[in-house]
Enzyme design. Structure first.
Site, mmCIF file in Angstrom:
data_model
loop_
_atom_site.group_PDB
_atom_site.id
_atom_site.type_symbol
_atom_site.label_atom_id
_atom_site.label_comp_id
_atom_site.label_asym_id
_atom_site.label_seq_id
_atom_site.Cartn_x
_atom_site.Cartn_y
_atom_site.Cartn_z
ATOM 1 N N ARG A 1 -9.354 8.251 -0.863
ATOM 2 C CA ARG A 1 -10.170 8.712 0.115
ATOM 3 C C ARG A 1 -11.302 9.615 -0.430
ATOM 4 O O ARG A 1 -10.886 10.683 -1.506
ATOM 5 C CB ARG A 1 -9.603 9.222 1.520
ATOM 6 C CG ARG A 1 -8.968 8.035 2.249
ATOM 7 C CD ARG A 1 -8.524 8.683 3.773
ATOM 8 N NE ARG A 1 -8.306 7.353 4.528
ATOM 9 C CZ ARG A 1 -9.373 7.219 5.375
ATOM 10 N NH1 ARG A 1 -10.505 8.056 5.548
ATOM 11 N NH2 ARG A 1 -9.125 6.339 6.253
ATOM 12 N N HIS B 1 -5.499 3.723 -1.633
ATOM 13 C CA HIS B 1 -7.015 3.804 -1.228
ATOM 14 C C HIS B 1 -7.270 5.488 -1.644
ATOM 15 O O HIS B 1 -6.509 6.584 -1.020
ATOM 16 C CB HIS B 1 -6.987 3.879 0.357
ATOM 17 C CG HIS B 1 -8.170 3.968 1.114
ATOM 18 N ND1 HIS B 1 -8.465 4.076 2.511
ATOM 19 C CD2 HIS B 1 -9.329 4.542 0.647
ATOM 20 C CE1 HIS B 1 -9.360 4.457 2.636
ATOM 21 N NE2 HIS B 1 -10.102 4.819 1.819
ATOM 22 N N GLU C 1 -8.740 0.723 -3.258
ATOM 23 C CA GLU C 1 -9.331 0.818 -1.980
ATOM 24 C C GLU C 1 -10.314 2.046 -1.850
ATOM 25 O O GLU C 1 -9.799 2.956 -2.186
ATOM 26 C CB GLU C 1 -8.425 0.641 -0.934
ATOM 27 C CG GLU C 1 -8.884 0.076 0.390
ATOM 28 C CD GLU C 1 -7.618 0.167 1.331
ATOM 29 O OE1 GLU C 1 -6.663 -0.347 1.023
ATOM 30 O OE2 GLU C 1 -7.964 0.694 2.418
ATOM 31 N N HIS D 1 0.936 6.248 1.716
ATOM 32 C CA HIS D 1 1.749 7.334 2.719
ATOM 33 C C HIS D 1 2.833 8.047 2.162
ATOM 34 O O HIS D 1 3.382 8.731 2.461
ATOM 35 C CB HIS D 1 2.046 6.572 3.952
ATOM 36 C CG HIS D 1 0.679 6.393 4.871
ATOM 37 N ND1 HIS D 1 -0.263 7.549 4.791
ATOM 38 C CD2 HIS D 1 0.021 5.324 5.222
ATOM 39 C CE1 HIS D 1 -1.207 6.890 5.522
ATOM 40 N NE2 HIS D 1 -1.113 5.390 5.765
ATOM 41 N N ARG E 1 -6.942 12.816 1.057
ATOM 42 C CA ARG E 1 -5.964 13.179 1.790
ATOM 43 C C ARG E 1 -4.330 12.752 1.443
ATOM 44 O O ARG E 1 -3.552 13.168 1.982
ATOM 45 C CB ARG E 1 -6.328 12.913 3.371
ATOM 46 C CG ARG E 1 -6.073 11.676 3.694
ATOM 47 C CD ARG E 1 -6.452 11.369 5.137
ATOM 48 N NE ARG E 1 -7.670 11.296 5.345
ATOM 49 C CZ ARG E 1 -8.080 10.983 6.424
ATOM 50 N NH1 ARG E 1 -7.306 9.901 7.300
ATOM 51 N NH2 ARG E 1 -9.586 10.876 7.003
ATOM 52 N N ASN F 1 0.689 -1.306 0.027
ATOM 53 C CA ASN F 1 -0.104 -0.081 -0.042
ATOM 54 C C ASN F 1 0.735 1.285 -0.010
ATOM 55 O O ASN F 1 1.678 1.391 1.101
ATOM 56 C CB ASN F 1 -0.897 -0.095 1.339
ATOM 57 C CG ASN F 1 -1.788 1.081 1.297
ATOM 58 O OD1 ASN F 1 -1.554 2.290 1.018
ATOM 59 N ND2 ASN F 1 -2.866 0.952 1.607
ATOM 60 N N HIS G 1 -3.662 -4.806 7.905
ATOM 61 C CA HIS G 1 -3.612 -3.577 8.658
ATOM 62 C C HIS G 1 -2.938 -3.528 9.984
ATOM 63 O O HIS G 1 -3.002 -4.434 10.796
ATOM 64 C CB HIS G 1 -5.050 -3.112 9.192
ATOM 65 C CG HIS G 1 -5.329 -1.757 9.354
ATOM 66 N ND1 HIS G 1 -4.739 -1.109 10.329
ATOM 67 C CD2 HIS G 1 -6.151 -0.899 8.554
ATOM 68 C CE1 HIS G 1 -5.307 0.089 10.312
ATOM 69 N NE2 HIS G 1 -5.740 0.446 9.163
ATOM 70 N N THR H 1 -8.099 3.464 8.614
ATOM 71 C CA THR H 1 -9.467 2.688 8.347
ATOM 72 C C THR H 1 -9.587 2.117 9.842
ATOM 73 O O THR H 1 -8.927 0.963 10.324
ATOM 74 C CB THR H 1 -9.624 1.834 7.309
ATOM 75 O OG1 THR H 1 -8.948 2.228 6.206
ATOM 76 C CG2 THR H 1 -10.984 1.031 6.898
ATOM 77 N N GLU I 1 -11.161 -9.286 3.114
ATOM 78 C CA GLU I 1 -9.664 -8.908 3.802
ATOM 79 C C GLU I 1 -10.030 -8.739 5.335
ATOM 80 O O GLU I 1 -10.829 -7.749 5.633
ATOM 81 C CB GLU I 1 -9.289 -7.869 3.221
ATOM 82 C CG GLU I 1 -7.811 -7.180 3.738
ATOM 83 C CD GLU I 1 -7.280 -6.292 3.172
ATOM 84 O OE1 GLU I 1 -7.045 -6.106 1.648
ATOM 85 O OE2 GLU I 1 -6.415 -5.664 3.894
HETATM 86 N N1 PXP Z 1 -5.808 -3.119 4.187
HETATM 87 C C1 PXP Z 1 -6.799 -2.236 4.193
HETATM 88 C C2 PXP Z 1 -8.319 -2.495 3.665
HETATM 89 C C3 PXP Z 1 -6.302 -0.810 4.601
HETATM 90 O O1 PXP Z 1 -7.501 -0.045 4.693
HETATM 91 C C4 PXP Z 1 -4.980 -0.724 4.841
HETATM 92 C C5 PXP Z 1 -4.806 0.674 5.536
HETATM 93 O O2 PXP Z 1 -4.823 1.579 4.499
HETATM 94 C C6 PXP Z 1 -4.304 -1.587 4.981
HETATM 95 C C7 PXP Z 1 -4.567 -3.098 4.462
HETATM 96 C C8 PXP Z 1 -2.820 -1.436 5.171
HETATM 97 O O3 PXP Z 1 -2.491 -0.989 6.557
HETATM 98 P P1 PXP Z 1 -1.193 -0.456 6.988
HETATM 99 O O4 PXP Z 1 -0.993 0.825 6.422
HETATM 100 O O5 PXP Z 1 -1.415 -0.292 8.561
HETATM 101 O O6 PXP Z 1 -0.217 -1.548 6.860
#
Ligand code: PXP
Length: 249
Positions: free
Chosen positions: A50, A48, A75, A15, A54, A12, A199, A106, A156
């Protein structure tokens, strides 16, 4: 039957965009991060979009769709605006998540059981467009059952609570949460759903989730992007891959 095969890693890159947006510049570039992640062994890229944009923005989705070779896992919240964007781009996968403007990330799973009629209607055109639709849910059997019922291909499972308990050193509670995740994964698989998880995963807590035999994919973001400050993104991802493969045995 227990599925086997290599556990997939979805990286992901949200960030990277957070960092870019902090200065309002064009760097660091999320597409460049995605290409590096690909080269380091990521099996997919997650982004993602949003409602408040952001981090990831619409132009990032366009650039990712055009620029990456591995599948994009898009996402988003189950809104009409996002549905139109999905149908325009037709990403390989769509992960539906709950979204609250005031949350930092999330926070919980999607309430599929409480919104099943609407979600069934929401998911149908996405499936017709060829997207693999995933529900980001807790391990609650009601949510798993509802996800299968509305036509999702994938669930998931939210590992956020497990990750928090692990970080706080509450090992008994973390173990109990893991047991529920294992049960949930087995139940979802028995219903014919593909199982993913994610997550809050880090080098320290990834192994037990990676070892759950029904889990086919882990999605990991914040920790990897943070770790890349110290060791570079490619190296950070390669280490996660190594730990996942080791846990999988
Ligand atoms: N899976 C989903 C559905 C999420 O919303 C997120 C966070 O954006 C992640 C995985 C990844 O989480 P993390 O950034 O804490 O590794």
């Amino acid at each position: 039957m227990t599925p086997n095969g290599k556990l997939r890693l979805g990286v992901n890159i949200d960030h990277v965009a957070t960092l870019r947006n902090a200065r309002g510049t064009v760097w660091p570039d999320p597409l460049r991060a995605a290409l590096l992640a690909e080269a380091a062994g990521a099996d997919g890229i997650t982004a993602h979009l949003r409602e408040d944009r952001r981090h990831i923005r619409d132009a990032d989705i366009e650039a990712l769709m055009a620029g990456i070779r591995v599948p994009l896992n898009f996402e988003c919240a189950a809104t009409a605006e996002m549905q139109a964007i999905i149908l325009r781009h037709r990403p390989h996968a769509v992960c539906l998540v709950p979204e609250k403007r005031e949350e930092r990330t999330t926070e919980g799973g999607l309430d599929v059981a409480g919104d099943d009629n609407r979600l069934a209607d929401y998911v149908a055109p996405l499936r017709e467009a060829g997207c693999r639709v995933s529900m980001f849910i807790s391990h609650d059997p009601r949510q798993i059952e509802a996800s299968a019922r509305i036509g999702a291909a994938v669930v998931e499972l939210h590992t956020g609570l497990y990750s928090e308990l692990h970080a706080e050193g509450r090992s008994d509670a973390a173990e109990a949460e893991l047991a529920s995740l294992r049960k949930g994964a087995a139940f979802a698989h028995a219903l014919g759903l593909e199982v993913h998880a994610g997550h809050g995963l880090t080098y320290d807590n990834v192994a037990p989730g990676a070892a759950i035999p029904q889990v086919m994919e882990l999605n990991i973001g914040h920790f990897l992007i943070g770790e890349s400050v110290f060791r570079g993104l490619g190296d950070a991802i390669e280490e996660m891959r190594r730990l996942m493969d080791e846990a999988r045995g």
